[in-house]
Design a protein around this motif. Structure first.
Motif, PDB file in Angstrom:
ATOM      1  N   VAL A  85       5.990 -10.176  -1.586  1.00 25.69           N
ATOM      2  CA  VAL A  85       6.783  -8.956  -1.759  1.00 25.69           C
ATOM      3  C   VAL A  85       6.143  -7.932  -2.699  1.00 25.69           C
ATOM      4  O   VAL A  85       6.669  -6.837  -2.870  1.00 25.69           O
ATOM      5  CB  VAL A  85       8.214  -9.268  -2.271  1.00 25.69           C
ATOM      6  CG1 VAL A  85       8.911 -10.270  -1.374  1.00 25.69           C
ATOM      7  CG2 VAL A  85       8.216  -9.735  -3.709  1.00 25.69           C
ATOM      8  N   GLY A  86       4.982  -8.285  -3.291  1.00 25.55           N
ATOM      9  CA  GLY A  86       4.379  -7.399  -4.298  1.00 25.55           C
ATOM     10  C   GLY A  86       4.010  -6.024  -3.772  1.00 25.55           C
ATOM     11  O   GLY A  86       4.257  -5.002  -4.435  1.00 25.55           O
ATOM     12  N   GLY A  87       3.416  -5.975  -2.584  1.00 30.44           N
ATOM     13  CA  GLY A  87       2.994  -4.685  -2.028  1.00 30.44           C
ATOM     14  C   GLY A  87       4.175  -3.766  -1.786  1.00 30.44           C
ATOM     15  O   GLY A  87       4.156  -2.594  -2.168  1.00 30.44           O
ATOM     16  N   GLY A  88       5.228  -4.313  -1.172  1.00 30.84           N
ATOM     17  CA  GLY A  88       6.425  -3.519  -0.905  1.00 30.84           C
ATOM     18  C   GLY A  88       7.122  -3.097  -2.188  1.00 30.84           C
ATOM     19  O   GLY A  88       7.698  -2.008  -2.270  1.00 30.84           O
ATOM     20  N   THR A  89       7.065  -3.974  -3.203  1.00 33.30           N
ATOM     21  CA  THR A  89       7.705  -3.664  -4.477  1.00 33.30           C
ATOM     22  C   THR A  89       7.005  -2.496  -5.158  1.00 33.30           C
ATOM     23  O   THR A  89       7.662  -1.551  -5.638  1.00 33.30           O
ATOM     24  CB  THR A  89       7.669  -4.901  -5.398  1.00 33.30           C
ATOM     25  OG1 THR A  89       8.349  -5.971  -4.739  1.00 33.30           O
ATOM     26  CG2 THR A  89       8.334  -4.629  -6.727  1.00 33.30           C
ATOM     27  N   ILE A  90       5.687  -2.523  -5.180  1.00 34.17           N
ATOM     28  CA  ILE A  90       4.937  -1.409  -5.788  1.00 34.17           C
ATOM     29  C   ILE A  90       5.232  -0.121  -5.023  1.00 34.17           C
ATOM     30  O   ILE A  90       5.473   0.929  -5.621  1.00 34.17           O
ATOM     31  CB  ILE A  90       3.420  -1.729  -5.802  1.00 34.17           C
ATOM     32  CG1 ILE A  90       3.159  -2.887  -6.764  1.00 34.17           C
ATOM     33  CG2 ILE A  90       2.611  -0.496  -6.200  1.00 34.17           C
ATOM     34  CD1 ILE A  90       1.718  -3.371  -6.771  1.00 34.17           C
ATOM     35  N   ARG A  91       5.238  -0.208  -3.698  1.00 37.89           N
ATOM     36  CA  ARG A  91       5.557   0.977  -2.879  1.00 37.89           C
ATOM     37  C   ARG A  91       6.934   1.532  -3.240  1.00 37.89           C
ATOM     38  O   ARG A  91       7.089   2.741  -3.482  1.00 37.89           O
ATOM     39  CB  ARG A  91       5.531   0.591  -1.404  1.00 37.89           C
ATOM     40  CG  ARG A  91       5.930   1.723  -0.467  1.00 37.89           C
ATOM     41  CD  ARG A  91       6.398   1.149   0.874  1.00 37.89           C
ATOM     42  NE  ARG A  91       7.611   0.385   0.704  1.00 37.89           N
ATOM     43  CZ  ARG A  91       7.894  -0.771   1.331  1.00 37.89           C
ATOM     44  NH1 ARG A  91       7.041  -1.295   2.168  1.00 37.89           N
ATOM     45  NH2 ARG A  91       9.045  -1.384   1.102  1.00 37.89           N
ATOM     46  N   ASP A  92       7.946   0.643  -3.294  1.00 35.01           N
ATOM     47  CA  ASP A  92       9.310   1.101  -3.591  1.00 35.01           C
ATOM     48  C   ASP A  92       9.387   1.749  -4.973  1.00 35.01           C
ATOM     49  O   ASP A  92      10.063   2.766  -5.162  1.00 35.01           O
ATOM     50  CB  ASP A  92      10.295  -0.075  -3.520  1.00 35.01           C
ATOM     51  CG  ASP A  92      10.583  -0.494  -2.082  1.00 35.01           C
ATOM     52  OD1 ASP A  92      10.136   0.199  -1.145  1.00 35.01           O
ATOM     53  OD2 ASP A  92      11.265  -1.519  -1.879  1.00 35.01           O
TER      54      ASP A  92
END
Lengths: 207, 207, 207
Positions: free
Chosen positions: A41-48
């Motif tokens: 989930v790290g990539g989506g978290t940074i994006r959000d």
């Protein structure tokens, strides 16, 4: 439905890649779980966070947490068998990257960002879970010095933006872009393609 | 009042653990201060960012900054003496973890999150300051491969959520949950408990 | 106008420092670009996220991305020549730090934060791009154990806040504060000044 299933396939394959990295570092069960979680989930978290879409996605939907818990438990129980699944895992992973890229591009479009920033968000979504995984494991992120990984994401994201402007049905646009990401990655791995070498010696360090 | 005092006790003990880690790496005064700061407020900062509670807490309330500055100055002046305080520091640290956990759970409840996400936020609040500290010090985070630390937080967070549903006064719920965190950690350290070993050899690497 | 130009000078010099760090680690072109990017915009991004100013600045304005792409391409093409530019680069970098500091302070003032937090935000803006660069390159951040870098930022930020309270024209306040940052850094490097050594032996580790 197709979307949701492939999204979770991506989560599963990213989580497994996290488990494998954590086992190499001899982390304990909690450490293995955290690395699996941030990889997935790290990539989506940074994006959000960059966009200001908060609370971030996985805080609002337990399905990510449960999927990752089940994946980690199964991966630990059957970890001797994981090597026989190498090809399936690589395929899941590649589908995951493709899907994550398009999810990121879509979020950029929703936020009214420029085309170049939509591509950037797609690439961050697909690639930065692995960056956080490697940083926490005290390694230089693997995508900074090996494999045409980001290139596949960027190409798929650009294709998606271009196809969207043509009178093509949405599903076709979606599938064609994922196929582009997958094809570039498969071809790159199959034929050992790499970015142009900027070091004459060809020797690579940093590992 | 009790809450505020224990909160700052947590900040002090986390800051000291940051000073000790930074001294081991021979950082300069600025480096020592930054590591102390991120250790003390890092977990809460990550929690606030994931939730979208911004500006983050410590930007809006100078007491954290001042507490940490005073702590770092005193810890540097009396650092030869810190070893005699080992037991007190461990106790402060453990109380800090307990309190940080409950603060995180409360923030999750306020944001209407599911029970599992409240527990997650509690654990992040208590544990991720140390993760940032170790990552900046170029180490694999210690909680990923040693000590039942996260387990204590998770247990305390679950107990807190369960007790809240019973007709128990709020203060009792609060104190009982902190006592659970502290007890598990003390028992684990006293009897050398660890998570089930997933490596047959028992050898641990990554240090 | 002056503001915009110096801002981009800062982006250019920070991006080049990222390129140099990435080349030392033998990263590929994508890795070099990412390190250049996070070095140039990392500090401002962390500041924006802590404040809740989202989408972050560089997502809303393509000029940062384009400036960094052009800088990376030119830096890679002429990297043999970069050593002859050492003095200019150091000067750009120092101007960049000064400007980033003031931008950070200004954002804190806009958000109605206390003076100490405005100084903190200025320092984060100027220094934390380098922290992210070093962390991703698997090094302990250089500003934690070498050079009076943060001290220059803090001094400039304090001077800016003090001058703003006097009946001094805004431009003078701005320029004087930048000059203070630049002077402290130049003097420190010229005369080998460092923070008071807290280690008797004087030996430094962590590299």
């Amino acid at each position: 439905m197709f979307y949701q299933v492939t999204d979770l396939l991506g989560v599963v394959s990213f989580a497994i890649s996290g488990v494998l990295a954590a086992l190499q570092k001899k982390l304990d069960i909690f450490g293995v779980f955290i690395i699996a979680f941030v990889t997935a989930v790290g990539g989506g978290t940074i994006r959000d966070i960059l966009l200001g879409v908060e609370p971030v996605t996985w805080l609002r939907d337990n399905v990510y947490m449960y999927t990752i818990i089940v994946t980690v438990v199964l991966a630990l129980l059957f970890r001797e068998k994981l090597k026989y699944l190498r090809t399936s895992l690589f395929l899941f992973d590649t589908i995951g990257i493709g899907l994550y890229t398009l999810v990121g591009v879509e979020k950029g479009i929703e936020a009214d960002l420029s085309a170049v920033m939509c591509v950037t968000l797609g690439t961050i979504t697909a690639c930065f879970g692995g960056v956080v995984r490697d940083t926490l494991c005290n390694e230089i992120p693997v995508i900074f010095h090996r494999e045409i990984y980001a290139t596949a994401c960027i190409s798929g994201a650009v294709a998606y933006l271009l196809l969207r402007m043509l009178p093509v049905p949405e599903d076709i646009t979606f599938l064609a872009s994922i196929v582009i990401v997958i094809s570039i990655r498969l071809l790159a791995v199959r034929f050992g393609l790499a970015l142009p070498d900027i070091y004459k010696s060809g020797a690579r360090g940093g590992d």
